[in-house]
Motif scaffolding. Structure first.
Motif, short mmCIF file in Angstrom:
data_model
loop_
_atom_site.label_atom_id
_atom_site.label_comp_id
_atom_site.label_asym_id
_atom_site.label_seq_id
_atom_site.Cartn_x
_atom_site.Cartn_y
_atom_site.Cartn_z
N ARG A 12 16.43 47.06 42.25
CA ARG A 12 16.50 48.59 42.06
C ARG A 12 16.08 48.64 40.45
O ARG A 12 17.03 48.52 39.72
N VAL A 13 14.91 48.77 40.06
CA VAL A 13 14.55 48.70 38.66
C VAL A 13 15.28 49.88 37.91
O VAL A 13 15.64 49.34 36.65
N GLU A 14 15.66 50.69 38.43
CA GLU A 14 16.43 51.73 37.47
C GLU A 14 17.65 51.37 37.20
O GLU A 14 18.16 51.80 36.29
N ARG A 15 18.44 50.30 37.87
CA ARG A 15 19.69 49.74 37.48
C ARG A 15 19.70 48.60 36.67
O ARG A 15 20.38 48.19 35.86
N GLU A 16 18.40 48.13 36.54
CA GLU A 16 18.05 46.94 35.68
C GLU A 16 18.75 45.70 35.84
O GLU A 16 19.26 44.83 35.37
N GLU A 17 19.42 45.63 37.30
CA GLU A 17 20.17 44.20 37.67
C GLU A 17 19.19 43.36 38.09
O GLU A 17 18.28 43.80 39.08
N PHE A 18 19.41 42.01 37.96
CA PHE A 18 18.45 40.94 38.61
C PHE A 18 19.08 39.78 39.03
O PHE A 18 20.05 39.55 38.59
N VAL A 19 18.33 39.02 39.89
CA VAL A 19 18.61 37.87 40.31
C VAL A 19 17.36 36.83 39.87
O VAL A 19 16.21 37.02 40.30
N ASN A 20 17.88 35.67 39.06
CA ASN A 20 16.99 34.65 38.76
C ASN A 20 16.47 34.04 40.16
O ASN A 20 17.02 33.65 40.57
N VAL A 21 15.26 33.82 40.26
CA VAL A 21 14.66 33.43 41.63
C VAL A 21 13.75 31.97 41.37
O VAL A 21 13.30 31.30 42.11
N GLY A 22 13.27 31.61 40.25
CA GLY A 22 12.37 30.87 39.84
C GLY A 22 11.91 30.53 38.34
O GLY A 22 12.57 31.26 37.61
N VAL A 23 11.32 29.71 37.95
CA VAL A 23 10.68 29.33 36.88
C VAL A 23 9.07 29.10 36.78
O VAL A 23 8.87 28.34 37.53
N ILE A 24 8.57 29.35 35.86
CA ILE A 24 7.26 29.13 35.58
C ILE A 24 6.98 28.20 34.33
O ILE A 24 7.57 28.82 33.30
N LEU A 25 6.33 27.09 34.17
CA LEU A 25 6.57 26.34 33.26
C LEU A 25 4.85 25.89 32.70
O LEU A 25 4.21 25.55 33.80
N SER A 26 4.45 26.01 31.76
CA SER A 26 3.02 25.71 31.16
C SER A 26 3.21 24.85 29.95
O SER A 26 3.98 24.97 29.00
N CYS A 27 2.17 23.85 30.07
CA CYS A 27 1.99 22.90 28.96
C CYS A 27 0.57 22.82 28.68
O CYS A 27 -0.20 22.03 29.69
N GLU A 28 0.35 23.36 27.85
CA GLU A 28 -1.14 23.34 27.62
C GLU A 28 -1.85 22.11 27.35
O GLU A 28 -2.93 21.79 27.88
N ARG A 29 -1.19 21.45 26.36
CA ARG A 29 -1.77 19.99 26.21
C ARG A 29 -2.03 19.16 27.47
O ARG A 29 -2.91 18.37 27.63
N ALA A 30 -0.89 19.07 28.42
CA ALA A 30 -0.95 18.34 29.52
C ALA A 30 -1.59 18.97 30.72
O ALA A 30 -1.84 18.42 31.80
#
Length: 134
Positions: A17-35
């Motif tokens: 519910r965006v209006e309440r600004e409550e959230f659950v972390n569900v994942g991670v995005i990781l970026s390494c340009e050099r690799a």
């Protein structure tokens, strides 16, 4: 001795519910340009999401979340975003949004080269519930 890689990451959040600004972390995005590394891991804790919004459409949320790893892999299956270079895809995925699926601000880190292990460490730290002591 292997040089340390600098990487960027963002936590993927579901905001039922965006209006309440409550959230659950569900994942991670990781970026390494050099690799040339761009990967996302997602684990949805349905009970935690239902605690914030019992009426959440989990099937819809999971379908949208599935697009994130596909965009990270790139290619025609994730077109047109999947055709962009990896760094551009990372920036597109982490752009500020006011939607049910959002990301945290981008953070920076350093690792000794095992980016997949670093991604797992971030999942343990930022997404998965803590393991009971003992």
């Amino acid at each position: 001795m292997h040089a340390h890689d600098t990487y960027d990451y963002a936590v993927i959040r579901v905001v039922p519910r965006v209006e309440r600004e409550e959230f659950v972390n569900v994942g991670v995005i990781l970026s390494c340009e050099r690799a040339g590394f761009l990967e996302a891991r997602i684990e949805v804790d349905e009970a935690r999401l239902r605690a914030l919004d019992p009426g959440i459409d989990l099937d819809l949320v999971c379908r949208h979340l599935a697009a994130i790893p596909a965009i990270c892999r790139g290619g025609e299956a994730a077109a047109p975003i999947g055709l962009l270079p990896p760094r551009a895809r990372f920036h597109w995925l982490t752009a500020k949004r006011s939607a049910i699926i959002q990301t945290s601000p981008v953070h920076m880190g350093r690792c000794g080269g095992d980016l997949a292990a670093t991604l797992e460490h971030l999942m343990d730290r930022m997404v998965r519930p803590p393991k009971p002591a003992g």
